[in-house]
Scaffold this motif. Sequence first.
Motif, PDB file in Angstrom:
ATOM      1  N   ARG A   1      -4.631  46.355 -27.930  1.00  0.00           N
ATOM      2  CA  ARG A   1      -5.211  45.936 -29.216  1.00  0.00           C
ATOM      3  C   ARG A   1      -4.160  45.207 -30.056  1.00  0.00           C
ATOM      4  NH1 ARG A   1      -6.684  46.827 -34.629  1.00  0.00           N
ATOM      5  NH2 ARG A   1      -8.950  46.877 -34.963  1.00  0.00           N
ATOM      6  N   ALA A   2      -2.955  45.773 -30.098  1.00  0.00           N
ATOM      7  CA  ALA A   2      -1.876  45.143 -30.874  1.00  0.00           C
ATOM      8  C   ALA A   2      -1.541  43.763 -30.313  1.00  0.00           C
ATOM      9  CB  ALA A   2      -0.639  46.027 -30.885  1.00  0.00           C
ATOM     10  N   LEU A   3      -1.448  43.658 -28.977  1.00  0.00           N
ATOM     11  CA  LEU A   3      -1.089  42.380 -28.344  1.00  0.00           C
ATOM     12  C   LEU A   3      -2.124  41.300 -28.637  1.00  0.00           C
ATOM     13  CD1 LEU A   3       0.235  43.670 -24.908  1.00  0.00           C
ATOM     14  CD2 LEU A   3       1.594  42.537 -26.686  1.00  0.00           C
ATOM     15  N   LEU A   4      -3.397  41.688 -28.677  1.00  0.00           N
ATOM     16  CA  LEU A   4      -4.455  40.705 -28.939  1.00  0.00           C
ATOM     17  C   LEU A   4      -4.675  40.501 -30.442  1.00  0.00           C
ATOM     18  CD1 LEU A   4      -7.059  41.661 -26.180  1.00  0.00           C
ATOM     19  CD2 LEU A   4      -5.452  39.748 -26.187  1.00  0.00           C
ATOM     20  N   PHE A   5      -4.596  41.577 -31.219  1.00  0.00           N
ATOM     21  CA  PHE A   5      -4.839  41.483 -32.660  1.00  0.00           C
ATOM     22  C   PHE A   5      -3.781  40.607 -33.340  1.00  0.00           C
ATOM     23  CE2 PHE A   5      -4.676  42.992 -37.070  1.00  0.00           C
ATOM     24  CZ  PHE A   5      -6.024  42.933 -37.409  1.00  0.00           C
ATOM     25  N   TYR A   6      -2.524  40.758 -32.912  1.00  0.00           N
ATOM     26  CA  TYR A   6      -1.430  39.981 -33.522  1.00  0.00           C
ATOM     27  C   TYR A   6      -1.091  38.729 -32.710  1.00  0.00           C
ATOM     28  CZ  TYR A   6      -0.744  44.093 -36.457  1.00  0.00           C
ATOM     29  OH  TYR A   6      -0.927  45.124 -37.342  1.00  0.00           O
ATOM     30  N   ARG A   7      -2.082  38.173 -32.015  1.00  0.00           N
ATOM     31  CA  ARG A   7      -1.806  37.008 -31.154  1.00  0.00           C
ATOM     32  C   ARG A   7      -1.263  35.818 -31.937  1.00  0.00           C
ATOM     33  NH1 ARG A   7      -7.087  37.878 -31.882  1.00  0.00           N
ATOM     34  NH2 ARG A   7      -8.467  36.194 -32.571  1.00  0.00           N
ATOM     35  N   LEU A   8      -1.670  35.674 -33.206  1.00  0.00           N
ATOM     36  CA  LEU A   8      -1.168  34.546 -34.011  1.00  0.00           C
ATOM     37  C   LEU A   8       0.330  34.663 -34.260  1.00  0.00           C
ATOM     38  CD1 LEU A   8      -3.930  34.106 -36.735  1.00  0.00           C
ATOM     39  CD2 LEU A   8      -3.525  32.687 -34.732  1.00  0.00           C
ATOM     40  N   ASN A   9       0.876  35.854 -34.093  1.00  0.00           N
ATOM     41  CA  ASN A   9       2.290  36.081 -34.375  1.00  0.00           C
ATOM     42  C   ASN A   9       3.208  35.688 -33.225  1.00  0.00           C
ATOM     43  OD1 ASN A   9       0.703  37.473 -36.262  1.00  0.00           O
ATOM     44  ND2 ASN A   9       2.293  38.963 -36.672  1.00  0.00           N
ATOM     45  N   TYR A  10       2.628  35.434 -32.031  1.00  0.00           N
ATOM     46  CA  TYR A  10       3.543  35.107 -30.929  1.00  0.00           C
ATOM     47  C   TYR A  10       2.953  34.196 -29.854  1.00  0.00           C
ATOM     48  CZ  TYR A  10       1.267  38.655 -27.973  1.00  0.00           C
ATOM     49  OH  TYR A  10       0.363  39.371 -27.237  1.00  0.00           O
ATOM     50  N   TRP A  11       1.668  33.882 -29.910  1.00  0.00           N
ATOM     51  CA  TRP A  11       1.097  32.954 -28.931  1.00  0.00           C
ATOM     52  C   TRP A  11       1.407  31.526 -29.368  1.00  0.00           C
ATOM     53  CZ3 TRP A  11      -4.563  34.603 -27.224  1.00  0.00           C
ATOM     54  CH2 TRP A  11      -4.483  35.831 -26.555  1.00  0.00           C
ATOM     55  N   VAL A  12       2.423  30.930 -28.781  1.00  0.00           N
ATOM     56  CA  VAL A  12       2.851  29.587 -29.202  1.00  0.00           C
ATOM     57  C   VAL A  12       1.767  28.544 -28.969  1.00  0.00           C
ATOM     58  CG1 VAL A  12       5.311  30.042 -28.816  1.00  0.00           C
ATOM     59  CG2 VAL A  12       3.935  29.094 -26.965  1.00  0.00           C
ATOM     60  N   VAL A  13       0.836  28.842 -28.071  1.00  0.00           N
ATOM     61  CA  VAL A  13      -0.198  27.854 -27.743  1.00  0.00           C
ATOM     62  C   VAL A  13      -1.051  27.492 -28.965  1.00  0.00           C
ATOM     63  CG1 VAL A  13      -1.933  29.538 -26.945  1.00  0.00           C
ATOM     64  CG2 VAL A  13      -1.912  27.228 -25.983  1.00  0.00           C
ATOM     65  N   HIS A  14      -1.106  28.372 -29.978  1.00  0.00           N
ATOM     66  CA  HIS A  14      -1.843  28.055 -31.213  1.00  0.00           C
ATOM     67  C   HIS A  14      -1.273  26.813 -31.912  1.00  0.00           C
ATOM     68  CE1 HIS A  14      -3.225  32.399 -31.074  1.00  0.00           C
ATOM     69  NE2 HIS A  14      -4.342  31.760 -31.340  1.00  0.00           N
ATOM     70  N   TYR A  15       0.022  26.537 -31.697  1.00  0.00           N
ATOM     71  CA  TYR A  15       0.677  25.443 -32.429  1.00  0.00           C
ATOM     72  C   TYR A  15       1.384  24.457 -31.490  1.00  0.00           C
ATOM     73  CZ  TYR A  15      -0.104  28.305 -36.598  1.00  0.00           C
ATOM     74  OH  TYR A  15      -0.687  29.027 -37.607  1.00  0.00           O
ATOM     75  N   ILE A  16       0.986  24.435 -30.234  1.00  0.00           N
ATOM     76  CA  ILE A  16       1.733  23.646 -29.249  1.00  0.00           C
ATOM     77  C   ILE A  16       1.673  22.149 -29.541  1.00  0.00           C
ATOM     78  CG2 ILE A  16      -0.190  23.535 -27.596  1.00  0.00           C
ATOM     79  CD1 ILE A  16       1.875  23.816 -25.344  1.00  0.00           C
ATOM     80  N   PHE A  17       0.519  21.652 -30.011  1.00  0.00           N
ATOM     81  CA  PHE A  17       0.407  20.205 -30.235  1.00  0.00           C
ATOM     82  C   PHE A  17       1.356  19.735 -31.332  1.00  0.00           C
ATOM     83  CE2 PHE A  17      -1.158  16.765 -32.903  1.00  0.00           C
ATOM     84  CZ  PHE A  17      -1.109  15.715 -31.992  1.00  0.00           C
ATOM     85  N   ILE A  18       1.351  20.409 -32.480  1.00  0.00           N
ATOM     86  CA  ILE A  18       2.164  19.935 -33.607  1.00  0.00           C
ATOM     87  C   ILE A  18       3.651  20.037 -33.273  1.00  0.00           C
ATOM     88  CG2 ILE A  18       2.279  22.123 -34.908  1.00  0.00           C
ATOM     89  CD1 ILE A  18       1.645  18.618 -36.419  1.00  0.00           C
ATOM     90  N   PHE A  19       4.024  21.037 -32.467  1.00  0.00           N
ATOM     91  CA  PHE A  19       5.417  21.175 -32.017  1.00  0.00           C
ATOM     92  C   PHE A  19       5.790  20.001 -31.110  1.00  0.00           C
ATOM     93  CE2 PHE A  19       8.705  22.712 -29.109  1.00  0.00           C
ATOM     94  CZ  PHE A  19       9.624  23.278 -29.991  1.00  0.00           C
ATOM     95  N   LEU A  20       4.955  19.715 -30.120  1.00  0.00           N
ATOM     96  CA  LEU A  20       5.250  18.611 -29.202  1.00  0.00           C
ATOM     97  C   LEU A  20       5.202  17.263 -29.915  1.00  0.00           C
ATOM     98  CD1 LEU A  20       3.342  19.818 -26.004  1.00  0.00           C
ATOM     99  CD2 LEU A  20       5.825  19.708 -26.344  1.00  0.00           C
ATOM    100  N   LEU A  21       4.343  17.137 -30.923  1.00  0.00           N
ATOM    101  CA  LEU A  21       4.315  15.900 -31.709  1.00  0.00           C
ATOM    102  C   LEU A  21       5.658  15.687 -32.405  1.00  0.00           C
ATOM    103  CD1 LEU A  21       2.643  13.483 -32.829  1.00  0.00           C
ATOM    104  CD2 LEU A  21       2.044  14.961 -34.777  1.00  0.00           C
ATOM    105  N   GLY A  22       6.219  16.765 -32.975  1.00  0.00           N
ATOM    106  CA  GLY A  22       7.530  16.668 -33.619  1.00  0.00           C
ATOM    107  C   GLY A  22       8.605  16.237 -32.647  1.00  0.00           C
ATOM    108  N   GLY A  23       8.575  16.822 -31.439  1.00  0.00           N
ATOM    109  CA  GLY A  23       9.548  16.448 -30.414  1.00  0.00           C
ATOM    110  C   GLY A  23       9.367  15.018 -29.952  1.00  0.00           C
ATOM    111  N   TYR A  24       8.116  14.595 -29.752  1.00  0.00           N
ATOM    112  CA  TYR A  24       7.825  13.230 -29.280  1.00  0.00           C
ATOM    113  C   TYR A  24       8.291  12.185 -30.301  1.00  0.00           C
ATOM    114  CZ  TYR A  24       5.251   9.243 -27.423  1.00  0.00           C
ATOM    115  OH  TYR A  24       4.915   8.005 -26.917  1.00  0.00           O
ATOM    116  N   ILE A  25       7.988  12.445 -31.576  1.00  0.00           N
ATOM    117  CA  ILE A  25       8.405  11.506 -32.629  1.00  0.00           C
ATOM    118  C   ILE A  25       9.929  11.443 -32.715  1.00  0.00           C
ATOM    119  CG2 ILE A  25       8.483  11.251 -35.162  1.00  0.00           C
ATOM    120  CD1 ILE A  25       5.491  11.959 -35.184  1.00  0.00           C
TER     121      ILE A  25
END
Length: 378
Positions: free
Chosen positions: A192-216
């Motif tokens: 429950r903790a691993l799924l409930f707090y997924r926003l705290n450690y699942w990088v896939v939620h923000y992968i696009f904006i991170f890769l956009l920063g690297g690409y630019i």
Amino acid sequence: MSSSKRGRVSAVEAIRGISMMGVIGIHIGAEYLANPTPNIHLVALFDIGTRFSVPIFFFISAFGLFYGQSPSAPFSYRDFLVRRGRAVVLPYLVWSFFYILHDAWHYGMGIPPLSSIASMLFFGNAKYQLYFMVILIWFYLLMPLWRILLARMTLPLLAGILLVQVAFDYWSSFNTAFNLYVYGLPEGTLLRALLFYRLNYWVVHYIFIFLLGGYIALHFDAFRAWMERTTGRLYALGIVSLAALLAWYYKLILVDGYTPLQGIFTAHQLSPLGILYTIGATLALFAFFTHLGTNTLLGRAFQLLGKHSYFIYLAHPVAITYLLMVIYGRGYVLTAPIALTMYAATLALTLLGAVVVRKIGEQIPIVNELTIGLKPRK
């Protein structure tokens, strides 16, 4: 701004400053919602207009990691982790233990058991702003993957990642069956903790904006030339994407009967319109701060806020806690004018604290190392 590949990009420092201001807005907005009749327009300012703030930090982080670098150059993963550990993991642990001890004392709850502390540190739950640092640490741990991806990155591939991002975030946020499953799991279980707090450690939620920063960062000269040609259109994208997110928020409240709290929990940065706004705000702010430069009073103010944004981000809950104590202690309700005054006071107090602590750290270097991961220059 210097045009050399390794020249300092002042716009990034300014974006760091304005996004930190947005994070404070989100957290004061959360307190303002305790008002039984909050002004929905102020809620929109605190909690909708600021929605770019968290994702844009991932953009800035990736930009800093890849600016002036080549993903095909020799890379020591171990050295990288040592440097990032000093800059992020050490301050994360210091501030986590500070908040654990402070809140145990301030709220009279006592020190949590050891198992709870381990969970707090893993998920970033020692204080409400610290989860961001946990996701950032996971991004750092996956650095070899980002290097491989960015070495092969093309604009069509980036667009494909954006579509996957929108679909995944929509599923994570709005899939009823999945969320009911998570809430239905027994309290206190690891799953429950691993799924409930997924926003705290699942990088896939923000992968696009991170890769956009690297690409630019890797194609910065080309990006800068394109940005200067399309500045007006980038401003328009920023304004239109904000207007779309605000329109949805107002529809939720005025047409669909949502409460302001339900409205901001729906029209957030992981919704499709929230992702569009993150992209629009990122590009528009990059263009704006590039144009603003550092020679005006406003430009210098944002450079100052950017310079001290790390400390302000880490420390602002302290200011919020004690300002609320004063406000409620005198019998006031958090009305719109008081909330706005509190915002200004939080920003001013934490900026002052950041400047003072940085000065102390120049005389006693370990202070800067522990609080903001800054080593003295040799």
